[in-house]
Design an enzyme around this catalytic site. Structure first.
Site, PDB file in Angstrom:
ATOM      1  N   CYS A 194       0.416  -1.203  -0.371  1.00  9.88           N
ATOM      2  CA  CYS A 194       0.500  -0.064   0.092  1.00  9.88           C
ATOM      3  C   CYS A 194       1.225   1.266  -0.288  1.00  9.88           C
ATOM      4  O   CYS A 194       1.810   1.521   0.744  1.00  9.88           O
ATOM      5  CB  CYS A 194      -1.292   0.019   1.470  1.00  9.88           C
ATOM      6  SG  CYS A 194      -1.635   1.272   1.817  1.00  9.88           S
ATOM      7  N   ASN A 195       0.843   2.252  -0.713  1.00 10.23           N
ATOM      8  CA  ASN A 195       2.239   3.065  -1.061  1.00 10.23           C
ATOM      9  C   ASN A 195       1.161   4.265  -0.046  1.00 10.23           C
ATOM     10  O   ASN A 195       2.145   4.852   0.707  1.00 10.23           O
ATOM     11  CB  ASN A 195       1.348   4.097  -2.045  1.00 10.23           C
ATOM     12  CG  ASN A 195       2.074   3.133  -3.402  1.00 10.23           C
ATOM     13  OD1 ASN A 195       3.061   4.512  -3.725  1.00 10.23           O
ATOM     14  ND2 ASN A 195       1.038   2.642  -4.078  1.00 10.23           N
ATOM     15  N   CYS A 230      -1.108   3.920  -5.993  1.00  8.09           N
ATOM     16  CA  CYS A 230      -1.960   2.880  -5.027  1.00  8.09           C
ATOM     17  C   CYS A 230      -1.717   2.163  -6.106  1.00  8.09           C
ATOM     18  O   CYS A 230      -2.584   1.390  -7.310  1.00  8.09           O
ATOM     19  CB  CYS A 230      -3.184   4.313  -5.203  1.00  8.09           C
ATOM     20  SG  CYS A 230      -4.391   3.178  -4.535  1.00  8.09           S
ATOM     21  N   THR A 231      -1.683   1.385  -5.258  1.00  7.19           N
ATOM     22  CA  THR A 231      -2.127  -0.735  -5.405  1.00  7.19           C
ATOM     23  C   THR A 231      -3.710  -0.420  -5.903  1.00  7.19           C
ATOM     24  O   THR A 231      -3.166  -1.814  -6.367  1.00  7.19           O
ATOM     25  CB  THR A 231      -1.798  -1.219  -4.522  1.00  7.19           C
ATOM     26  OG1 THR A 231      -2.603  -1.095  -2.863  1.00  7.19           O
ATOM     27  CG2 THR A 231      -0.419  -0.824  -4.367  1.00  7.19           C
TER      28      THR A 231
END
Ligand code: DGL
Length: 275
Positions: A78-79, A190-191
């Protein structure tokens, strides 16, 4: 080299929800023999709007749980959590396991392929406001001009609607933002976003009358994890692999969307970490 007895221990992966499944999928594809424990903190989704302190508290508790499950490596997929809590989680875990984030492998790619270019970036408010990509790029003197735009509602919209065309107009507004004009490539920071990668490519073209190269970090991160395990003699070479996918808040809609992020082959379980 002698096989390492720790190599069969699982890789722990976590995200705010099911977005990190895009990274987990890339990881399972390139490392099919690895045992995986995935934790999606759906009870606290979205992380992108939360304070740094809140994300840090969630991340440390999740990392603790993954350590109790004897993970050899913990990947923050997760960013937003990588930006807010990577250093803290690394310090907390110490030498008990390796800790990786999704930002450094992307920076490495930017260094290899995009020095001196103009790069656009979309991500959550937490990721964009942390300026973490800019700081890392500047620390390496990459001479990259970075233009970032926070696409606040996008992760929640993807969780709710997946790749459905109802999100097109929202995306079009974001992609036609002045910050994102005249860029050479666009980082999906963003994942959740790789799930709508084709849509982003098409709508950027429609909004700006030109195509754009999309930098999707899920495969880059999977390769970085592989390299890290290889270098530490921790690749799992034998046995049958097990995969567990846990959510802190389980609903049928998460279960349905998870198939979009990961493919059909997934069973989700409720893990009451906050009860
Ligand atoms: N998937 C998370 C990321 O990469 C963000 C989604 C959220 O806001 O929870 O930043």
């Amino acid at each position: 080299m002698e096989p390492n007895h720790l190599s069969s221990q699982p890789i722990g992966i976590f995200d705010s929800g099911i977005g990190g499944l895009t990274v987990a999928h890339a990881l399972v594809t390139s490392l099919p023999k690895e045992n995986i424990i995935y934790f999606g903190d759906t009870a606290h989704l979205p992380y992108g709007d939360k304070s740094t302190a809140a994300i840090q508290a969630y991340a440390v508790k999740i990392a603790h749980m993954l350590l109790q499950q004897e993970c050899k490596l913990i990947l923050i997929a997760c960013n937003s959590a990588s930006a807010a809590a990577y250093e803290l989680v690394k310090e907390y875990i110490g030498s008990k396991a390796m800790v990786m984030n999704v930002i450094d492998p992307t920076i490495h790619l930017l260094k290899e392929k995009y020095a001196s270019k103009h790069i656009g970036l979309i991500g959550t408010k937490q990721t964009v406001n942390s300026h973490i990509y800019k700081k890392k790029i500047d620390d390496l003197n990459l001479n990259i001009q970075l233009s970032s735009h926070a696409t606040n509602l996008l992760a929640s919209a993807i969780e709710e609607f997946g790749n459905h065309h109802v999100i097109d107009s929202l995306l079009q507004v974001y992609l036609s933002h002045p910050e994102l004009q005249h860029i050479d490539a666009l980082v999906l920071a963003c994942t959740h976003y790789p799930i709508i990668k084709n849509k982003i490519f098409q709508l950027y073209m429609m909004s700006n009358n030109r195509s754009i190269e999309i930098i999707d970090s899920s495969e880059i991160v999977a390769l970085a994890v592989k390299k890290q395990l290889e270098e530490n003699n921790l690749l799992n070479g034998s046995g049958t692999s097990t995969k567990h996918f846990y959510l802190s808040d389980y609903t049928e809609s998460f279960a349905t969307n998870a198939k979009l992020f990961f493919g059909e082959d997934i069973t989700l379980e409720h893990y009451p970490l906050w009860d």
